[in-house]
Design an enzyme around this catalytic site. Structure first.
Site, short mmCIF file in Angstrom:
data_model
loop_
_atom_site.label_atom_id
_atom_site.label_comp_id
_atom_site.label_asym_id
_atom_site.label_seq_id
_atom_site.Cartn_x
_atom_site.Cartn_y
_atom_site.Cartn_z
N TRP A 1 0.83 -1.22 0.00
CA TRP A 1 0.00 0.00 0.00
C TRP A 1 0.86 1.25 0.00
O TRP A 1 0.54 2.23 -0.69
CB TRP A 1 -0.99 -0.01 1.16
CG TRP A 1 -2.07 -1.03 0.95
CD1 TRP A 1 -2.29 -2.15 1.69
CD2 TRP A 1 -3.07 -1.02 -0.08
NE1 TRP A 1 -3.36 -2.84 1.17
CE2 TRP A 1 -3.86 -2.19 0.10
CE3 TRP A 1 -3.37 -0.15 -1.13
CZ2 TRP A 1 -4.94 -2.50 -0.75
CZ3 TRP A 1 -4.45 -0.47 -1.98
CH2 TRP A 1 -5.21 -1.62 -1.78
N ASP B 1 -1.40 6.30 6.72
CA ASP B 1 -2.44 5.43 6.18
C ASP B 1 -2.69 4.37 7.26
O ASP B 1 -1.93 3.43 7.41
CB ASP B 1 -1.98 4.79 4.87
CG ASP B 1 -3.01 3.79 4.33
OD1 ASP B 1 -4.03 3.56 5.00
OD2 ASP B 1 -2.77 3.23 3.23
N LYS C 1 -12.02 -2.09 6.92
CA LYS C 1 -11.16 -3.06 7.60
C LYS C 1 -11.57 -3.19 9.07
O LYS C 1 -11.75 -4.27 9.58
CB LYS C 1 -9.68 -2.67 7.50
CG LYS C 1 -9.22 -2.22 6.12
CD LYS C 1 -9.18 -3.35 5.10
CE LYS C 1 -9.02 -2.87 3.67
NZ LYS C 1 -7.73 -2.29 3.34
C1 LIG Z 1 -7.39 -1.57 2.01
C2 LIG Z 1 -6.28 -0.60 2.09
C3 LIG Z 1 -6.19 0.49 1.21
C4 LIG Z 1 -7.14 0.71 0.04
O1 LIG Z 1 -8.37 1.16 0.46
P1 LIG Z 1 -9.53 1.50 -0.60
O2 LIG Z 1 -10.67 1.91 0.27
O3 LIG Z 1 -9.79 0.27 -1.40
O4 LIG Z 1 -9.04 2.62 -1.44
C5 LIG Z 1 -5.14 1.38 1.40
N1 LIG Z 1 -4.25 1.21 2.38
C6 LIG Z 1 -4.30 0.15 3.23
C7 LIG Z 1 -3.27 0.03 4.31
C8 LIG Z 1 -5.33 -0.77 3.12
O5 LIG Z 1 -5.38 -1.81 3.97
#
Ligand SMILES: *Cc1c(COP(=O)(O)O)cnc(C)c1O
Length: 363
Positions: free
Chosen positions: A102, A172, A196
């Site tokens: 990511w 993030d 998540k």
């Molecule tokens: C799932 C995830 C993303 C992507 O998220 P979206 O909502 O699909 O854009 C980005 N960063 C991390 C760490 C993730 O687990």
């Protein structure tokens, strides 16, 4: 009613059963309102209360000071990969720690927006570790230092925030949001798509420190300007009403069941230890991906030394109603995502299957 299984999916992921039941019971009509949350105006008083409660819960859980704003956006964490540099570079360089897939994607988007520097990238060892504390020289002039607190695919998690001097951290936190306490004052901005740990797909939480808003440029699309979402209290346009409602229910559940992020973190560590203990006890049979110092309490990644047994392992797990355990193709093997809402019973059942499977195959 259809029976529920234990869902180890990385996202969209398991939600607390109490939350699903509550949403189900209120779906036809919100109490005292008589309208479904799927039909309600985002300008209504009833939705205003839901929005305020979701924000208040998040503020309380993280202990956010007054100078941090909480906003609910759409576009997922992927859109934040772009919005962060668009709004916060302000002529400077964005610096990035890349500890997994990511983070790598975040850098690719940032490069489209302006000067970007990768301070550290763990690609050489397929993202199984974190940088040594002396390996990262963050420039004091950097706009921010971006890191991914938990790399969902590799199962690599920062145990504490990386050092960045006076440079604000941008995080993030998609896959470990509200799973543990953080040192809020170190952060300029935190973002997390909800699917998540915090709710359904379709809503992304952004927590931003007030002084950073002065960096947002005037010549960009209104929807991409954090200031508009702060000023209009997440109602610059129609927000993801249902998603925000579920985030409110999930944070209500967290406050009622665990009470604090400290307690939630304690439970999460205990759950993860159930699986890591089996992996460590059978380390010739189950091969870990992440190094022990940085292994994730949210996504447990491992492979079988005898790769040919993989389908058999998945079948043995499925027979106990344990599903969605296949790892990401870039890592292989298995990934057990055990977010806040995964009950201890589900993790115990998986640990049992792992132990029995190892014993059956001479591991
Ligand atoms: C799932 C995830 C993303 C992507 O998220 P979206 O909502 O699909 O854009 C980005 N960063 C991390 C760490 C993730 O687990």
């Amino acid at each position: 009613m259809t029976e529920r299984v234990y869902n180890f999916s990385p996202g969209p992921a398991v939600l607390p059963e109490d939350v699903l039941r509550r949403a189900q019971s209120e779906l036809l009509a919100l109490p005292d309102v008589g309208i479904s949350v799927l039909e309600i105006s985002h300008r209504s008083a009833a939705f205003g209360e839901i929005l305020a409660a979701a924000k208040a819960n998040l503020r309380r859980l993280y202990g956010l000071p007054e100078n941090y704003h909480v906003i609910f956006l759409q576009g997922g964490s992927r859109l934040q990969f772009s919005m962060v540099p668009m709004n916060l570079l302000d002529g400077r360089t964005g610096e990035y720690l890349v500890t997994g897939s990511w983070g790598k994607k975040a850098v690719a988007e940032a490069k489209r927006e302006g000067p970007t520097r990768v301070v550290w990238d763990g690609g050489e060892t397929n993202y199984d570790r974190l940088p040594a504390s002396d390996a990262c020289e963050v420039s004091p002039e950097a706009a921010y230092l971006h890191f991914t607190s938990n790399e969902t695919i590799q199962g690599v998690q920062f145990p504490v925030e990386p050092a960045s001097g006076e440079v604000p951290l941008v995080c993030d936190a998609s896959s470990d949001f509200i799973s543990r306490p953080i040192d809020v004052a170190r952060y300029g901005l935190i973002y997390a798509c909800a699917q998540k740990n915090a709710g359904p797909a379709g809503v992304t939480v952004v927590i931003v420190r007030d002084d950073l808003l002065a960096r947002c440029p005037d010549n960009q699309a209104g929807m991409l300007d954090y200031r508009n979402h702060v000023k209009e209290d997440s109602c610059y346009n129609t927000p993801p009403v249902f998603g925000i409602y579920v985030v409110k229910l999930v944070t209500d559940w967290l406050l009622e069941s665990a009470g604090s992020l400290e307690e939630m973190a304690r439970r999460n560590r205990a759950k993860a230890a159930l699986l890591y203990d089996v992996i460590d006890a059978h380390s010739d049979f189950y091969l870990r991906h992440a190094q022990p110092a940085c292994r994730s309490a949210m996504n447990v990644t491992f492979r079988l030394a005898r790769e040919e047994l993989q389908p058999e392992f998945l079948a043995a797990a499925a027979a106990r109603k344990l599903v969605e355990l296949k790892g990401h193709r870039s890592v292989g093997g298995f990934r057990a995502s055990i977010y806040n809402a995964m009950p201890t019973a589900g993790v115990k059942a998986l640990a049992d299957v792992m132990r029995e499977f190892a014993a059956q195959h001479g591991g």
